[in-house]
Design a protein around this motif. Structure first.
Motif, mmCIF file in Angstrom:
data_model
loop_
_atom_site.group_PDB
_atom_site.id
_atom_site.type_symbol
_atom_site.label_atom_id
_atom_site.label_comp_id
_atom_site.label_asym_id
_atom_site.label_seq_id
_atom_site.Cartn_x
_atom_site.Cartn_y
_atom_site.Cartn_z
ATOM 1 N N ALA A 287 26.264 64.527 52.351
ATOM 2 C CA ALA A 287 26.636 65.881 52.249
ATOM 3 C C ALA A 287 27.459 65.959 52.161
ATOM 4 C CB ALA A 287 26.929 65.775 54.366
ATOM 5 N N GLY A 288 28.432 65.879 50.785
ATOM 6 C CA GLY A 288 29.426 65.135 50.025
ATOM 7 C C GLY A 288 30.492 65.289 50.233
ATOM 8 N N GLN A 289 31.019 64.484 51.416
ATOM 9 C CA GLN A 289 32.498 63.972 51.801
ATOM 10 C C GLN A 289 32.698 62.234 51.050
ATOM 11 O OE1 GLN A 289 34.794 66.341 52.908
ATOM 12 N NE2 GLN A 289 32.560 67.862 53.188
ATOM 13 N N GLN A 290 33.433 62.797 49.839
ATOM 14 C CA GLN A 290 33.578 61.038 49.320
ATOM 15 C C GLN A 290 34.980 60.640 49.657
ATOM 16 O OE1 GLN A 290 30.520 60.476 47.050
ATOM 17 N NE2 GLN A 290 29.417 61.924 47.586
ATOM 18 N N ILE B 175 26.927 72.160 56.125
ATOM 19 C CA ILE B 175 27.683 73.164 57.051
ATOM 20 C C ILE B 175 28.422 72.643 57.787
ATOM 21 C CG2 ILE B 175 28.063 75.237 57.860
ATOM 22 C CD1 ILE B 175 26.518 76.245 55.759
ATOM 23 N N LEU B 176 27.319 71.270 58.775
ATOM 24 C CA LEU B 176 27.893 70.785 59.661
ATOM 25 C C LEU B 176 28.858 69.592 59.965
ATOM 26 C CD1 LEU B 176 24.289 70.517 62.077
ATOM 27 C CD2 LEU B 176 26.236 72.201 62.637
ATOM 28 N N VAL B 177 28.406 69.064 58.360
ATOM 29 C CA VAL B 177 29.151 68.016 58.488
ATOM 30 C C VAL B 177 30.269 68.450 58.251
ATOM 31 C CG1 VAL B 177 29.856 66.461 56.286
ATOM 32 C CG2 VAL B 177 27.280 66.776 57.071
ATOM 33 N N ALA B 178 30.488 69.834 57.719
ATOM 34 C CA ALA B 178 31.725 70.471 57.142
ATOM 35 C C ALA B 178 32.200 70.372 58.093
ATOM 36 C CB ALA B 178 31.596 71.133 55.579
#
Length: 215
Positions: free
Chosen positions: A33-36, A100-103
């Protein structure tokens, strides 16, 4: 030192395996989801900590609504990551709503952890005001023992016990007698208690006891 025996618990081993798998699924979903980097590892930690905090609230007693609410939220996040990474979702093309949920999950986890940690049931306060309030009823009169008890009190009839006399060592009496003789030869008068106390350097009660033995 004797080594402590290590006993393997099958339930504990199973729980560790399940936690490791769930931890890996949450990491993979956050990474997709884009969280590195370290952020992808922080997501499973926040989910597990929220589960533990909710479980402790349920075990603590008192109202359990908040504990069950946040326990279900964390459990849904963990189960959702397990299902999503099991082939139900293309991790190469994560939809926008999941991003959006992960962020937004860190804010949800922070809110839940804060409410669970600082919103516990407070101990019931005792009604101290009612205990400390003075009673409006008049106090009961004390019984008149002089009229009801014909026998006089032994404590009132007995005279006060005399104070115990101070023990004087014989060597100190001999020294005091020598000092008194020197004073009589020099001044022609008997030595008084104050002078005897000053010459011997003893307390006043002890000086008075010595003076009685010099008479």
């Amino acid at each position: 030192m004797r080594a402590l025996p290590v006993r393997l618990d099958a339930v504990l081993v199973q729980a560790l395996i399940a936690a490791a798998l769930s931890f890996a699924h949450l990491h993979d979903l956050a990474s997709a989801a884009g969280q590195q980097g370290w952020k992808a590892w922080a997501y499973p930690v926040s989910v597990d900590l929220l589960l533990v905090a909710a479980w402790r609230r349920l075990r603590a007693g008192g109202p359990k609504a908040a504990g069950w609410c946040w326990f279900l939220v964390a459990l849904t996040a963990s189960l959702g990551a397990n299902v999503a990474t099991a082939g139900m979702l293309d991790l190469g093309s994560v939809p926008a709503w999941l991003r959006i949920l992960v962020a937004g999950w860190p804010a949800v986890a922070f809110l839940g952890g804060t409410l669970l940690a600082h919103g516990g049931p407070r101990p019931e306060e005792r009604p101290t005001a009612a205990l400390q309030a003075p009673s409006s009823a008049p106090p009961a009169p004390a019984p008149n023992t002089a009229e009801t008890d014909p026998t006089p009190s032994l404590a009132a009839a007995d005279p006060p016990a005399p104070a115990p006399s101070t023990a004087v060592p014989p060597a100190l009496v001999a020294l005091a007698r020598k000092v008194a003789d020197e004073h009589r030869v020099r001044t022609g008068t008997d030595i008084d208690t104050s002078t005897l106390r000053a010459r011997l350097g003893v307390p006043l009660p002890l000086a008075e006891a010595i003076a009685t033995q010099l008479i």
